[in-house]
Design an enzyme around this catalytic site. Structure first.
Site, short mmCIF file in Angstrom:
data_model
loop_
_atom_site.label_atom_id
_atom_site.label_comp_id
_atom_site.label_asym_id
_atom_site.label_seq_id
_atom_site.Cartn_x
_atom_site.Cartn_y
_atom_site.Cartn_z
N LYS A 86 0.87 -1.19 0.00
CA LYS A 86 0.00 0.00 0.00
C LYS A 86 0.90 1.22 0.00
CE LYS A 86 -4.48 0.96 0.44
NZ LYS A 86 -5.61 0.21 -0.11
N GLY B 264 -19.90 6.62 4.07
CA GLY B 264 -19.03 6.86 2.92
C GLY B 264 -19.72 6.45 1.62
N ASN C 200 -17.31 5.37 -4.14
CA ASN C 200 -17.33 4.28 -5.12
C ASN C 200 -17.79 2.96 -4.53
OD1 ASN C 200 -16.47 5.59 -7.53
ND2 ASN C 200 -14.45 5.81 -6.61
N VAL C 201 -17.28 2.62 -3.36
CA VAL C 201 -17.65 1.35 -2.74
C VAL C 201 -19.08 1.42 -2.19
CG1 VAL C 201 -17.14 -0.23 -0.83
CG2 VAL C 201 -15.28 0.70 -2.20
N GLY C 202 -19.34 2.44 -1.37
CA GLY C 202 -20.63 2.54 -0.68
C GLY C 202 -21.81 2.67 -1.64
P1 NAD Z 1 -14.09 7.12 -2.46
O1 NAD Z 1 -13.10 8.21 -2.31
O2 NAD Z 1 -14.73 6.86 -3.76
O3 NAD Z 1 -15.29 7.29 -1.41
C1 NAD Z 1 -15.07 7.53 -0.05
C2 NAD Z 1 -16.29 8.27 0.47
O4 NAD Z 1 -16.12 8.41 1.89
C3 NAD Z 1 -16.45 9.68 -0.10
O5 NAD Z 1 -17.80 9.91 -0.42
C4 NAD Z 1 -16.01 10.58 1.05
O6 NAD Z 1 -16.67 11.84 1.05
C5 NAD Z 1 -16.45 9.75 2.22
N1 NAD Z 1 -15.80 10.08 3.47
C6 NAD Z 1 -14.53 10.54 3.69
N2 NAD Z 1 -14.35 10.78 5.01
C7 NAD Z 1 -15.52 10.45 5.60
C8 NAD Z 1 -15.95 10.49 6.95
N3 NAD Z 1 -15.14 10.87 7.93
N4 NAD Z 1 -17.23 10.09 7.23
C9 NAD Z 1 -18.06 9.68 6.25
N5 NAD Z 1 -17.70 9.63 4.95
C10 NAD Z 1 -16.44 10.02 4.64
O7 NAD Z 1 -13.33 5.82 -1.90
P2 NAD Z 1 -13.71 4.31 -2.16
O8 NAD Z 1 -12.95 3.80 -3.33
O9 NAD Z 1 -15.18 4.16 -2.10
O10 NAD Z 1 -13.05 3.61 -0.88
C11 NAD Z 1 -13.68 3.65 0.38
C12 NAD Z 1 -13.01 2.65 1.31
O11 NAD Z 1 -13.13 1.34 0.74
C13 NAD Z 1 -11.53 2.83 1.58
O12 NAD Z 1 -11.25 2.36 2.88
C14 NAD Z 1 -10.86 1.92 0.58
O13 NAD Z 1 -9.57 1.52 0.98
C15 NAD Z 1 -11.83 0.76 0.63
N6 NAD Z 1 -11.79 -0.12 -0.54
C16 NAD Z 1 -12.02 0.38 -1.78
C17 NAD Z 1 -12.06 -0.48 -2.86
C18 NAD Z 1 -12.42 -0.01 -4.24
O14 NAD Z 1 -12.66 -0.86 -5.09
N7 NAD Z 1 -12.51 1.28 -4.49
C19 NAD Z 1 -11.79 -1.84 -2.67
C20 NAD Z 1 -11.58 -2.32 -1.39
C21 NAD Z 1 -11.58 -1.44 -0.33
#
Ligand code: NAD
Length: 368
Positions: A81, A179, A182-184
């Site tokens: 990472k 959150g 993308n994931v949520g």
């Molecule tokens: P992203 O940047 O697309 O989305 C993250 C979201 O979280 C954003 O909407 C942001 O505004 C919000 N956020 C930030 N701080 C916050 C807080 N304190 N409270 C509430 N919301 C908050 O990121 P993502 O790709 O969705 O990744 C999110 C998590 O999932 C990370 O931990 C990442 O490591 C993990 N993850 C992502 C993937 C992937 O495919 N993208 C895969 C596995 C794990």
């Protein structure tokens, strides 16, 4: 308790980390870190995070999560990472990413992917500089994992297998998503197809709640247009910490580390916690939830969809292979882990760690 400052004495163990690197480049202002944890299964794959408050401890813990995730998913990759210390909303991203790509050129055992604060266009820049990254745009032969919702799809598959272990029917169940990125966002949409109603969502600017349900597609459109879920009209705004303890069946953390900790774990009402984010709960919080009978599917089992997609891309596979591979592996691992947890009366993380560590240790026996 949240883990403390990174020191080799405290964090080095029988798996790694293999390499811990600090990077600084005064001209661009780049400050970054990279941790290659273990490469026994193959070159390390792991995301590049951009956040102003990211720490080395966080990067190390995320690298370890990638070692375990890639091994549990049976991928020919180890775990790593990296992080760029900058606010993604304010930084000169193209310049910083290019400086970062040059700075990690010599880390040939590390293949960067997208993570919070970076995306496929960042991966294209890294690929341009050093020929090594995953999560590339389609035009470069990539499979855009965030666009297709690879991780969200895997989380919904995981929920289908986990639901009977906590006496839950997905049809008519409710979910709160921390959150809505993308994931949520994709997880909420895929869960919606299985009949699960989104009742709360948050982002960095705030949280919203409507027990009657929130339209996922409409919320995604509001967030795209205004930058925040808080502009969604048909839900009430609530303080961010409140989302974790709302009445709902499934809690899906998908943002920052350690947001579930001993302070709120006692008050969580969900029956199932699906770890969309990496390391979203402290070890003590997971212990409390287990004692209370809440099923927690660990991050490196539940959210492996993205890295499975990245591995398919890296191996030259097609987009058509992706959902089949993700569904098969995540369903199988969730079943194995939750059965082992039930039979051996241990936390799901203990069962999942055993599964992943066995694979890494077996791979390590083949190394020089
Ligand atoms: P992203 O940047 O697309 O989305 C993250 C979201 O979280 C954003 O909407 C942001 O505004 C919000 N956020 C930030 N701080 C916050 C807080 N304190 N409270 C509430 N919301 C908050 O990121 P993502 O790709 O969705 O990744 C999110 C998590 O999932 C990370 O931990 C990442 O490591 C993990 N993850 C992502 C993937 C992937 O495919 N993208 C895969 C596995 C794990």
């Amino acid at each position: 308790m949240a883990p403390t400052t990174f020191t080799t004495e405290r964090f080095c163990d029988d798996l790694g980390p293999q390499m811990v690197v600090h990077l600084y480049e005064p001209r661009s202002g780049l400050r970054a870190m990279a941790v290659i944890d273990n490469t026994a299964c193959g070159p390390a794959v792991g995301g590049v995070r951009m956040a102003a408050d990211v720490t080395l401890t966080e990067v190390y813990r995320l690298a370890r999560a990638m070692t375990l995730k890639n091994a549990a998913a049976g991928l020919p990759h180890g775990g790593g990472k990296s992080a760029i210390v900058a606010d993604p909303a304010k930084a000169d991203k193209p310049q910083l990413i290019r400086a970062f790509a040059r700075a990690i050129r010599h880390l040939v055992d590390y293949i960067p992917g997208p993570d919070m604060g970076t995306d496929e266009s960042c991966m294209a820049v890294i690929h341009d500089e050093n020929g090594r990254s995953v999560g590339l745009p389609r035009v470069l032969g990539g499979i855009p994992l965030d666009e297709i919702g690879a991780t969200g799809y895997g989380l919904a598959q995981c929920a289908e297998v986990a639901a009977p272990f906590c006496g839950l029917k997905l049809q008519g169940a409710t979910v709160a998503v921390e959150g809505f990125g993308n994931v949520g966002r994709h997880a909420a949409a895929f869960l919606g197809k299985a009949g699960v109603r989104l009742v709360a969502a948050s982002d960095s600017r705030g949280a919203i709640y409507n027990p009657d349900g929130i339209d996922v597609a409409e919320l995604a459109s509001v967030k795209r247009q205004t930058g925040s879920v808080t502009a969604y009209g048909r839900a009430k705004q609530i303080p961010l910490p409140e989302l974790f303890t709302l009445p709902c069946d499934i809690l899906l953390p998908a943002a920052r580390p350690d947001c579930i900790e001993s302070g709120n774990a006692e008050k969580i009402q969900a029956k199932l916690v699906l770890q969309g984010a990496n390391i979203p709960a402290t070890p003590s919080a997971e212990t409390i939830l287990h004692r209370r009978g809440v099923i927690v599917v660990p991050d490196f089992i539940a959210n492996a969809g993205g890295v499975i997609c990245a591995a398919v891309e890296y191996a030259g596979g097609s987009e058509a292979d992706v959902f089949h591979r993700i569904g098969g592996k995540i369903r199988e691992n969730t079943e194995v882990v939750l059965k082992r947890s039930r039979d051996e009366k241990c936390e799901p993380r203990i069962a999942a760690l055993a599964l992943a560590r066995e694979r890494v240790k077996a791979a390590m026996t083949f190394r020089r």
